[in-house]
Design an enzyme around this catalytic site. Structure first.
Site, PDB file in Angstrom:
ATOM      1  N   ASP A  76     -26.681  43.266   1.332  1.00  0.00           N
ATOM      2  CA  ASP A  76     -26.373  44.113   0.186  1.00  0.00           C
ATOM      3  C   ASP A  76     -25.178  44.990   0.542  1.00  0.00           C
ATOM      4  O   ASP A  76     -24.822  45.124   1.713  1.00  0.00           O
ATOM      5  CB  ASP A  76     -27.578  44.982  -0.193  1.00  0.00           C
ATOM      6  CG  ASP A  76     -27.580  45.411  -1.652  1.00  0.00           C
ATOM      7  OD1 ASP A  76     -26.583  45.164  -2.365  1.00  0.00           O
ATOM      8  OD2 ASP A  76     -28.585  46.006  -2.085  1.00  0.00           O
ATOM      9  N   ASP A  77     -24.574  45.586  -0.477  1.00  0.00           N
ATOM     10  CA  ASP A  77     -23.419  46.445  -0.231  1.00  0.00           C
ATOM     11  C   ASP A  77     -23.832  47.780   0.367  1.00  0.00           C
ATOM     12  O   ASP A  77     -23.184  48.309   1.253  1.00  0.00           O
ATOM     13  CB  ASP A  77     -22.601  46.661  -1.509  1.00  0.00           C
ATOM     14  CG  ASP A  77     -23.403  47.209  -2.679  1.00  0.00           C
ATOM     15  OD1 ASP A  77     -24.648  47.315  -2.594  1.00  0.00           O
ATOM     16  OD2 ASP A  77     -22.790  47.535  -3.715  1.00  0.00           O
ATOM     17  N   ASP A 122     -29.275  53.002  -0.404  1.00  0.00           N
ATOM     18  CA  ASP A 122     -29.235  54.397  -0.829  1.00  0.00           C
ATOM     19  C   ASP A 122     -30.595  55.035  -0.543  1.00  0.00           C
ATOM     20  O   ASP A 122     -30.812  55.600   0.516  1.00  0.00           O
ATOM     21  CB  ASP A 122     -28.868  54.464  -2.311  1.00  0.00           C
ATOM     22  CG  ASP A 122     -28.542  55.870  -2.791  1.00  0.00           C
ATOM     23  OD1 ASP A 122     -29.154  56.841  -2.295  1.00  0.00           O
ATOM     24  OD2 ASP A 122     -27.691  56.013  -3.666  1.00  0.00           O
TER      25      ASP A 122
END
Length: 168
Positions: free
Chosen positions: A103-104, A107
């Site tokens: 994933d980028d 969070d």
């Protein structure tokens, strides 16, 4: 002047070049393991997963799509997690052993926590990590503060920016 910042005031703007360099750095950290497949977390993980797969010569690529964010900018928040698409059954995900999930950004960690529940032995990797979500990730490249808003290149357009002071 208010001490509360808008998302763009503590922003980390990532260019296409920077993302490519960081995703390649992620691949270097992941080298040395024989991965059965790469699974990109859509949508943000698609570009980093492609770069990692290319660098590591992994040809089997699939996606998992989990919706969690609602709204945009200051209206954004996390809603109920919903799995929209799972990897193809032919991939035989099983418990995730030998699977690299990319994933980028992590969070809060909620999305990757759900993926970890689904595939406990998968290796979860992100390009960027915030402190809250970092425990969910096995490998990452760059840590940013929890209150930093990352602007990815696919979310931006080139345009003139007014100087902080003066006209030009």
């Amino acid at each position: 002047m208010s001490s509360e910042r808008l998302p763009h005031e503590k922003g980390f703007h990532v260019s296409w070049d920077q993302l490519h360099r960081d995703a390649r750095a992620l691949a270097w950290r992941l080298d040395g393991t024989e991965w059965r497949a790469v699974v990109a977390v859509t949508r943000g993980g698609l570009v980093p997963a492609m770069i990692v797969a290319r660098e590591l010569d992994i040809r089997t690529i699939d996606t998992i799509s989990i919706r969690s964010y609602k709204g945009v900018g200051s209206e954004a928040g996390q809603g109920q997690l919903e799995v929209l698409k799972r990897p193809d059954d032919a991939l035989m995900m099983g418990d995730g052993e030998g699977i690299l999930v990319v994933d980028d950004l992590v969070d809060s960690g909620r999305t990757l926590e759900l993926i970890r529940q689904m595939y406990p032995k998968a290796h979860l990797a992100t390009v960027y990590a915030k402190p809250k979500g970092k425990p969910m990730v096995s490998t990452w490249v760059t840590e940013v503060s929890q209150d930093t808003w990352i602007f990815f290149p696919w979310d931006m357009a080139l345009q003139y920016v007014q100087p902080f002071r003066g006209e030009d």
